[in-house]
Scaffold this active site. Structure first.
Site, PDB file in Angstrom:
ATOM      1  N   ASP A  16       0.865  -1.158   0.000  1.00 34.96           N
ATOM      2  CA  ASP A  16       0.000   0.000   0.000  1.00 34.96           C
ATOM      3  C   ASP A  16       0.916   1.226   0.000  1.00 34.96           C
ATOM      4  OD1 ASP A  16      -2.275   1.553   0.436  1.00 34.96           O
ATOM      5  OD2 ASP A  16      -1.837   1.611   2.577  1.00 34.96           O
ATOM      6  N   LYS A  17       0.391   2.366  -0.374  1.00 32.84           N
ATOM      7  CA  LYS A  17       1.267   3.538  -0.369  1.00 32.84           C
ATOM      8  C   LYS A  17       1.127   4.327   0.935  1.00 32.84           C
ATOM      9  CE  LYS A  17       0.534   7.357  -2.629  1.00 32.84           C
ATOM     10  NZ  LYS A  17       0.876   8.486  -1.774  1.00 32.84           N
ATOM     11  N   GLU A  52      -7.217  15.777   7.815  1.00 35.74           N
ATOM     12  CA  GLU A  52      -8.060  16.839   8.339  1.00 35.74           C
ATOM     13  C   GLU A  52      -7.326  17.651   9.390  1.00 35.74           C
ATOM     14  OE1 GLU A  52     -11.713  15.070   9.637  1.00 35.74           O
ATOM     15  OE2 GLU A  52     -12.627  15.620   7.728  1.00 35.74           O
ATOM     16  N   LYS A  66     -15.486  19.051   0.596  1.00 37.58           N
ATOM     17  CA  LYS A  66     -14.103  18.859   0.181  1.00 37.58           C
ATOM     18  C   LYS A  66     -13.909  17.393  -0.172  1.00 37.58           C
ATOM     19  CE  LYS A  66     -11.354  17.763   4.262  1.00 37.58           C
ATOM     20  NZ  LYS A  66     -11.993  17.801   5.557  1.00 37.58           N
ATOM     21  N   GLY A 124      -4.860   3.664  -3.690  1.00 34.15           N
ATOM     22  CA  GLY A 124      -6.106   4.293  -4.085  1.00 34.15           C
ATOM     23  C   GLY A 124      -5.877   5.713  -4.560  1.00 34.15           C
ATOM     24  N   ARG A 133      -5.645   4.068  -8.123  1.00 36.23           N
ATOM     25  CA  ARG A 133      -7.104   4.142  -8.045  1.00 36.23           C
ATOM     26  C   ARG A 133      -7.720   2.777  -7.742  1.00 36.23           C
ATOM     27  NH1 ARG A 133      -7.579   9.085  -6.992  1.00 36.23           N
ATOM     28  NH2 ARG A 133      -7.812  10.592  -8.656  1.00 36.23           N
ATOM     29  N   ASP A 183      -1.491  -0.887   5.916  1.00 34.71           N
ATOM     30  CA  ASP A 183      -1.744  -0.441   7.275  1.00 34.71           C
ATOM     31  C   ASP A 183      -3.213  -0.142   7.539  1.00 34.71           C
ATOM     32  OD1 ASP A 183      -1.872   1.830   5.680  1.00 34.71           O
ATOM     33  OD2 ASP A 183      -1.437   3.109   7.403  1.00 34.71           O
ATOM     34  N   ASP A 240      -6.669  -2.242   3.204  1.00 38.58           N
ATOM     35  CA  ASP A 240      -5.695  -3.246   2.774  1.00 38.58           C
ATOM     36  C   ASP A 240      -6.031  -4.638   3.282  1.00 38.58           C
ATOM     37  OD1 ASP A 240      -4.097  -1.171   1.663  1.00 38.58           O
ATOM     38  OD2 ASP A 240      -3.431  -0.716   3.693  1.00 38.58           O
TER      39      ASP A 240
END
Lengths: 1064, 368
Positions: free
Chosen positions: A385-386, A480, A545, A657, A728, A755, A759
């Site tokens: 995962d990034k 946030e 947002k 994603g 994505r 994490d 995932d």
């Protein structure tokens, strides 16, 4: 007060369980039968049980003890282990079920035990107490009817979450008031999803229509969560005991089996075939040999009448079974228990590893499954995962862009590379503008951040010092917090949410108040969130947002082009971008929106779907305000780790994603892509922002329908790429990619690391799932097979631990088969010299103890502490990992080599002893030795050879190895002396009496033992030396060059040496 | 393995159950001990041509002399073997073998002349050898009752069922029971030295010291009854079917009678292979000067009681001297010499390889 009013609806009375938690598997009474049943469901144990029963029923060469005792030993060891674990669970259950709980009964608080709670009871929970079951919040000590809760022990998220009381009951303050409540709660059947709850409460007031209120996950306090910052609450139990969401989440996951286990089973089948063919060959030869009656029954050796009358077919079958029993030791009974113990004990080294301990988190690596230790050494594909895995997930606000003007907060304006085209303005210098202020207000309002005014708050700490008590922003999303903090630096400080009014301190130090009307929460499908607020001037404003892809299509006006250009530029630099838009709502539009929302929230069925529809209707026709950029820094040593993995021959795929540009930037930063590498892009530009996954997904579907070869081409391309980036990706798509690679024709071993909750599906799908104990909660870590604090720990996990476990278990498996071939093959040969009569070569005690005590400990300890190359070398030279790739130590040629070695050794033992015994004596007093001496001589050579063979394979002689190897040889000698030294009163035979000692009193016996051991070990030594000299593998080279290389980084090496010396 | 993983998961669950207690599990930094960090001090030997080379030479240098010593010792042992099966018409025992019947109460005697070319100096051991006799057959090996042989009265009266079908006759227990005892070798062998002056001198044969000391004194014991008379003790038992005399009449010497008769004990130690020999008698050296068996002509007189023709067996009488390494067996010496030479040869080969490849490896490392 729980019964529904008569005639309300068809009501089926339900039996609710009590609030007892049962995590244990066994009770005191059913432990033995249930545990035995479960153990004998395993094929190996069942096989040995069958052998044991055969020995009991028919007349077999060896006594039932020989297989019964090892089986008993194995079963007992496993049962003790499982029993102990279950006892721990019982204790834990007990302490939980008996912890005290305050319940409101007849207007009074009564203290009772947790397991006595029933559905419908009203419970009082005080601050820092844990909820005893799933509860609906009725009222709280806080005036606004909210309470704060941490769910650390449930999903690991340490942030405080806000839960809301039902508006009609939030005013209740005393037990009497609460007790007077008359209401029914309708809710769905218990289900394990922690974040979903749909229900409805009907409150009956005297002579009035009942009031129905919706209940959602925000009203449901989960068992296991802890109340924080709230003095006390009143809540009513809805799910108890095993129906609570926590208990429903216990279910263990599907089994993963390692490649080593698969080859182990394949070897077992081969050996089973060998066993059966041996038995068949011997049975056939026996009957061929016995053809003449003088051989079958010479005058000196008659059968009993009973045996003679048996039919020849039955006799042959019995003989076959007897041969099976005689040779059954070739299937190593103790291999399973040794492997199990090796895995169980070995996994402790991972959790003990100090280098994988993270000071900041206060946690080290966790092992959730010990089954897959060796699989860590076999990984070919790493799917990572990034966010939060490669990157820190520690957000920092970089800049914002309003209508094409870029604003950077003071604090971090330290010479960033910005494109010259964009105007760089400090907030003070910039021209004022309504849109700009609106943008800042939007960011201050559109979030779910909470403000904590406390000195110490666990969880994410974001201190802001204002001369007042230190306060922190807390949110489940780090983005946030970064945004709100960034706003603060730009002059707009979000103060707090008070009585549904959000307070903002603007740059002129004035407090602005906005009434918070609705929050349209973030979800990963919509990829945006909105709030509806009413300004002090009475305007209704909708701020939204979200990701650019989900905002731009909904924008009707604003400087779209400039913002889009900026967003893309930022994305290329690896920043996370969000777009902000707003919409002014008229009174009627607002009413309409309210109506949609209420309707959807009240729905009992498909609430999610209807909410999504409502959101879709409300969130449109935006005016674009601007975009923000937040930096997510790379984790420390992420690039180094990825480089090592590449060198180790692993292919690293990043599944994220995120947007393609952002992800690609991260990949460049983490050295996954290099500037020089050619990049193949597979994107579909038909609509904006669609990339890899669309193609993949479509391919997938076409393949399912017709066996199209496009997928194979795609796979082929991907397999030849050194790195692949998929953007994505939805959680399920990540899992699909993993599955795709898993199912490709080479069946590579995959590892997924991530994490976040997104995932989990990929972690569950991959062969090995690794969770990072990150900021996005514990879900990934809890569902993984191994959990590590940081991405950089993956390097040691795979290159050192994985490598070690693999060579250890590979040696363990091969050695087990080898030593049992050595053990049983002489017995097979002996049949040719004893008229195929199934005469065992060794004494019963030797047959029984060979596997469970003479040769068991050295290999177990070897497989725990062996280090063929030092840890530092493994870390320094990741390419050594390639030496063990593709299960190289358990391939068929290697297996064949070990088996041949075993057969060779067995032939040496047997014929060595045969020629020594051949028709002569070898004592100095002329006395003769019998068949038991013959067997004992072979057995002695066997035990020594097999143990010394292991000693030759040991590259890392710690005191443990010395102790165990020499200790078990000594034990063998002492045991043999003892076993032959006494007339054992409980035995009906004394065949071993003084056999061992008489043998040792003969010089030639000693000489031949030494000779035979030398001869048996010789070929293996020669093979090793020749292989090393002629074509050394990288590992072997690393072993022999160790002394030269350590000279260069001498300081580091010496340091570790001296520190280990000291601790020892 | 399935079970272990299952429980591992459960354990994980159990930590969650304990809720607040789980918090205390945190902040547990692993101990920095050498064992837990897998950094125990260790000796790390590697088998390379260089390190193994000396070992090969040493093995070669040690094994070859040992082998030569063994070979020479074995060659110095004198052994004489004579086959008296009698299945050949020219054999003196042909008639005895042919006319053998279980019902013969009178034993058939045959005499075989033979000649010793060399004098036998030290003690000479006389063996009988049988071929094709499966004393190691499973049914045969287990057909005995060790507790009966150890003097247990209960087992005497009620032998173990392992002895079947040689456990009892007409409900009377057999002592000693079982197939091994039943088939005890009962040929009598006598040796005569034919003096050059024509007289035939019997050679004294010692029948004690042929069984293991521990067998004779511990493992085998006569049952102790109310009186010391063996005949009375064995009262109520039957002799084995094939025996001519009951067990208490095996010898006149009370120390060599009954279960502790040494011929019996020797027979009861079942041989490992179908061709075997067993120690029969010892010819003690008389005095220091004369050889035990001078060269010359001898006669072997056999009371032929033991049938072997039915299973194509053979019977032999062996005279052998003994060294510290036992009887004549060149195997061990030859094996030692072979292995020693092979090791030496391999040492040379490895030396070459070491020179050729070792240098290359080193240069490769330097270039790395």
């Amino acid at each position: 007060h729980k019964e529904p009013p008569p005639g309300a609806e068809a009501y089926i009375p339900q039996r609710y369980p009590d609030n007892r938690i049962v995590s244990s598997k066994y009770t005191f009474w059913n432990f033995i039968p249930k545990n035995l049943f479960e153990q004998f469901r395993r094929i190996a144990n069942f096989y040995f049980l069958v052998i044991f029963l055969v020995q009991l029923i028919i007349d077999t060469p060896t006594s039932p003890v020989t297989s019964g005792l090892p089986l008993f030993f194995v079963i007992t060891v496993t049962a003790i282990k499982q029993g102990y674990e279950d006892w721990l669970r019982h204790k834990a259950d007990c302490s939980i079920n008996e912890c005290p709980v305050d319940v409101v009964q007849q207007g009074k608080v009564v203290r009772t035990q947790s397991h006595k709670l029933r559905v419908g009871d009203i419970v009082v929970v005080k601050e820092d107490e844990t909820f005893p079951c799933d509860l609906i919040l009725l009222s709280s000590s806080r005036p606004d009817g909210t309470c704060y809760v941490t769910t650390t022990s449930l999903d690991g998220e340490s942030s405080h979450k806000t839960y809301y009381a039902i508006p009609d009951t939030m005013a209740f303050r005393t037990e009497q008031e609460v007790d007077s409540l008359h209401a029914t709660i309708e809710c769905e059947q218990p289900q394990p999803d922690l974040y979903k709850f749909v229900g409805r409460i009907n409150i009956y007031k005297d002579k009035e229509e009942p009031v129905a209120r919706p209940l959602g996950a925000e009203n449901l306090l989960l068992r296991g969560a802890t109340l924080k910052n709230t003095q006390h609450i009143y809540a009513v139990a809805v799910y108890t005991g095993m129906e609570t969401k926590m208990a429903l989440n216990y279910q263990s996951k599907s089994q993963k089996r390692s490649a080593v286990e698969k080859s182990m089973n394949a070897f077992l089948i081969v050996y089973l075939c060998i066993l059966i063919s041996k038995a068949v060959i011997n049975t056939v030869l026996k009957y061929a040999w016995q053809w003449s009656p003088d051989r079958d029954e010479p005058w000196y050796n008659h059968r009993t009448e009973h045996e003679r009358q048996r039919h020849v077919v039955i006799r042959a079958f019995t003989d076959f079974l007897a041969f099976m029993v005689l040779f059954n030791y070739i299937i190593p009974v103790s291999m399973y228990v040794t492997v199990e113990m090796q895995k169980f004990l070995g996994s402790y080294f991972i959790s003990w590893d100090e280098e994988m301990f993270d000071e900041e988190l206060g946690e080290g690596a966790q092992v959730n499954t010990s089954d897959l230790n060796e699989e860590l050494g076999q990984v070919e594909y790493v799917f990572t995962d990034k966010t939060g895995t490669l990157t820190e997930n520690n957000m920092e606000f970089i800049e914002c862009c309003v209508d094409g003007n870029v604003y950077i907060p003071h604090a971090i304006c330290n010479g960033q590379i910005l494109s010259a085209a964009s105007s760089i303005d400090m907030i003070d210098a910039s021209p004022g503008g309504y849109r700009r202020d609106l943008f800042f207000r939007a960011l201050c309002l559109c979030h779910t951040v909470q403000v904590k005014e406390e000195e110490t708050v666990d969880g994410i700490k974001k201190g802001i010092h204002q001369g007042r008590p230190t306060s922190f922003y807390i949110s489940s999303s780090p983005d946030e917090v970064a945004l709100v903090e960034g706003m603060k630096r730009l002059g707009y400080t979000y103060l707090r949410l008070k009585d549904n009014y959000m307070e903002i301190l603007n740059k002129d130090d004035e407090i602005e108040r906005f009434e918070l009307l609705h929050v349209l929460n973030f979800d990963s499908v919509r990829r945006r969130m909105s709030v509806i607020v009413k300004s002090s001037s009475g305007d209704y404003l909708l701020f939204c947002k979200g990701a650019d892809s989900s905002i731009f299509p909904r924008v009707v006006s604003g400087k779209v082009e400039q913002v889009k250009a900026r967003v893309e530029q930022n994305a290329v630099e690896g920043l996370r971008t969000l777009c902000v838009a707003y919409r002014r709502l008229s009174q009627s539009e607002y009413q309409e929106a309210c109506h949609y929302l209420m309707e959807a929230k009240l729905a009992l069925q498909d609430r999610e779907q209807r909410l999504a529809q409502a959101y879709d209707i409300i969130e449109r026709n935006f005016v674009l305000l601007g975009a923000t950029a937040v930096e997510d820094r790379l984790q420390e040593k992420a690039a180094d780790t990825i480089e090592s993995l590449h060198k180790a021959g692993m292919k690293v795929w990043v599944l994220t994603g995120d947007k393609m540009e952002t992800a690609a930037a991260t990949c460049y930063a983490s050295k996954l892509f290099r500037r020089t590498t050619q990049i193949l892009e597979l994107t579909k530009k038909r609509t904006e922002e669609q990339s890899l996954h669309d193609v993949l997904f479509e391919l997938n579907r076409t393949v399912l329908r017709q066996l199209c070869d496009a997928l194979e081409i795609f796979l082929e391309i991907c397999r030849n790429c050194s790195a692949v980036l998929c953007c994505r990706m939805a959680p399920l798509q990540k899992a699909q990619i993993v599955k795709l690679i898993k199912a490709s024709k080479e069946h590579p071993i995959t590892l997924a690391i991530g994490d976040g909750a997104n995932d989990v599906s990929m972690i569950l799908e991959a062969h090995v799932g690794i969770g990072i104990m990150g900021k996005e909660g514990r879900q990934a870590a809890r569902n993984s097979d191994y959990a590590i604090p940081k991405f950089k720990h993956l390097k040691k996990m795979l290159l050192v631990h994985g490598h070690y476990y693999y060579i250890r278990i590979a040696e363990l498996v091969q050695y087990f088969f080898y030593k049992n071939v050595c053990f049983i093959f002489p017995q097979f040969l002996y049949q040719f010299f004893c008229g195929f009569s199934q005469q065992p070569l060794y004494d019963t005690a030797y047959l029984t103890l060979y596997n469970i005590s003479f040769t068991s400990l050295p290999i177990l300890l070897y497989s725990l502490v062996e280090q063929h190359v030092s840890m530092d070398t493994l870390k320094r030279e990741p390419s050594l990992y390639r030496d063990i790739a593709k299960n190289s130590l358990l391939r068929w040629p290697v297996f064949l080599y070990w088996t041949c070695l075993g057969v060779f050794d067995a032939v040496v033992f047997f014929f060595g002893a045969y020629f020594l015994f051949d028709n002569t004596t070898f004592t100095s007093n002329g006395q003769m030795f019998g068949n038991w001496t013959f067997g004992t001589l072979i057995f002695t050579v066997l035990v020594f050879t097999v143990t010394l063979k292991l000693a030759l394979d040991t590259h890392h002689w710690t005191w443990i190895n010395h102790f165990v190897i020499w200790g078990s040889l000594l034990f063998y000698v002492i045991f043999s002396l003892l076993w032959g030294g006494i007339i054992w009163p409980f035995l009906n035979y004394q065949r071993m009496y003084y056999v061992f000692m008489q043998m040792l009193s003969s010089g030639p016996a000693w000489l031949s033992i030494i000779l035979l051991i030398t001869v048996s070990l010789l070929p293996d030594v020669i093979k090793k030396v020749l292989c090393r000299a002629m074509c050394p593998t990288a590992t072997e080279r690393a072993q022999s060059t160790r002394p030269c290389l350590t000279v260069e980084p001498s300081t580091i090496f010496m340091l570790s040496q001296s520190s280990s010396r000291m601790s020892f | 393995m399935m079970a272990s993983s299952y429980s591992a998961k459960d354990e994980d669950g159990h930590i969650t159950v304990s809720g607040p207690g789980g918090g205390t599990l945190r902040n547990k930094k692993p101990e920095n001990t050498a064992f837990k960090q897998q950094r125990l001090p260790a000796w790390q030997p590697i088998l390379t041509a260089g390190t193994v080379l000396p070992a090969f030479f040493i093995i070669g240098l040690i094994f070859i002399p040992i082998g030569i010593g063994l070979y020479v010792t074995s060659n110095n042992i004198k052994e004489f073997e004579i086959d008296y099966t009698g299945d050949d018409a020219s054999s003196p025992c042909y008639n005895c073998a042919k006319n053998f019947s279980w019902n013969n109460t009178k034993s058939c005697t045959c005499t075989i002349p033979f000649q010793l070319d060399q004098p036998y100096e030290s003690n000479v051991f006389m063996y009988y050898g049988l071929s094709n006799f499966y004393q190691n057959h499973r049914r045969y090996v287990k057909s005995r009752d060790d507790s009966q042989l150890n003097g247990n009265i209960d087992s005497l009266k009620k032998p173990s069922k392992e002895c079947e079908p040689y456990a009892s006759i007409d409900n009377k227990p057999i002592a000693p029971c079982g197939a091994i005892a039943n088939s005890m070798f009962n040929d009598t062998l006598k040796l005569f030295y034919n003096d050059p002056n024509g007289t035939s001198v019997p050679i004294p044969l010692t029948s004690t010291g042929i069984a293991w000391w521990t067998d004779k004194h511990v493992k085998f014991r006569n049952p102790v009854g109310t009186n010391s008379n063996l005949t009375a003790v064995f009262q109520g038992t039957m002799k084995p079917v094939n025996w001519h005399r009951p067990v208490y009449e095996l010898d006149t010497d009370p120390e060599n009678n009954g279960f502790i008769n040494e011929d019996f004990i020797v027979w009861m130690r079942t041989a490992a292979l179908p061709t075997f020999r067993k120690l029969y008698r010892i010819i003690q050296k008389k005095n220091n000067m004369a050889p035990t068996l001078p060269r010359g002509n001898y006669t072997l007189v056999v009371d032929y009681n033991y049938p072997v023709r039915s299973f194509e067996g053979r019977k032999r009488m062996i005279l052998s001297t003994i060294s510290w390494m036992g009887g004549k067996n060149p195997f061990l010496g030859i094996a030692y010499i072979t292995v020693g030479s092979v090791c030496f040869f391999l040492g040379v080969v490895l030396l070459v390889i070491h020179h050729k490849y070792g240098n290359r490896n080193n240069s490769a490392n330097i270039s790395n």
